[in-house]
Design an enzyme around this catalytic site. Structure first.
Site: not given
Length: 191
Positions: A7-9, A19, A100
């Site tokens: 995953d990124r964030d 965000y 998603r």
């Protein structure tokens, strides 16, 4: 092919409640870039699978997202590594798209891109959605405590947790302080 999905964030870079909206706000978590490079040097193809609903919500533009991804890619390349690809879902949570997370659409896209199965690949994330998406495709889920990880860990403590995707219980998930610690485990397990 030895594939690992991140995953990124909250895994590679610090997450924000409002965000991550620009390359300037995309700040790597200490040790995460080096961890990706260590995976590369051990023969892993590292890919990113990230929900980016901020795009659909108008929090940032596609150019901003591309600049964030260029920054992460550049930092990895500066250290002698590479990202195999960055896959993202640009849709709003209400769009009911197939990509998603926790839905497996991004993982399906990764399989198509690399002509391989993600089954038995490690999937490192900080949210329940990440773990669920990975489990749906037979990945080995790893939770990091960075980002939303501590909150997710508290959710996992409740074994009765029911969602629209498979129930995830703590016994199914390896938990580490951060990506660097998770990579230590992965490299030791694949030595």
């Amino acid at each position: 092919m030895k594939l690992i999905i991140l995953d990124r964030d909250g895994v590679i870079n610090h997450d924000r409640d409002d965000y991550v909206k620009s390359a300037d706000e995309c700040v790597p978590i200490e040790g995460s870039i080096e961890a990706i490079v260590r995976l590369n040097k051990a023969g892993f193809t590292v890919v990113v699978a990230t929900n980016q609903a901020g795009l659909a919500k108008g929090k940032f533009e596609l150019d901003d997202l591309e600049a964030m991804h260029e920054k992460i890619t550049g930092l990895v390349e500066e250290q002698g590594g590479e990202l195999g690809g960055i896959f993202y879902c640009p849709h709003h949570p209400d769009d009911n798209c197939k990509c998603r997370k926790p839905k497996p659409g991004m993982l399906d896209a990764i399989e198509a891109e690399f002509n391989t199965s993600v089954e038995s690949s490690y999937f490192v994330g900080d949210s329940l959605r990440d773990l669920q998406a990975g489990l749906l495709k037979g990945c080995k889920p790893i939770l990091v405590k960075t980002g939303k990880g501590e909150k997710t860990l508290a959710q996992l403590a409740d074994v009765q947790l029911q969602t629209d995707s498979p129930t995830v219980c703590a016994e199914q998930v390896q938990v580490f302080a951060n990506l660097a610690a998770a990579v230590d485990f992965i490299l030791e397990a694949n030595h």
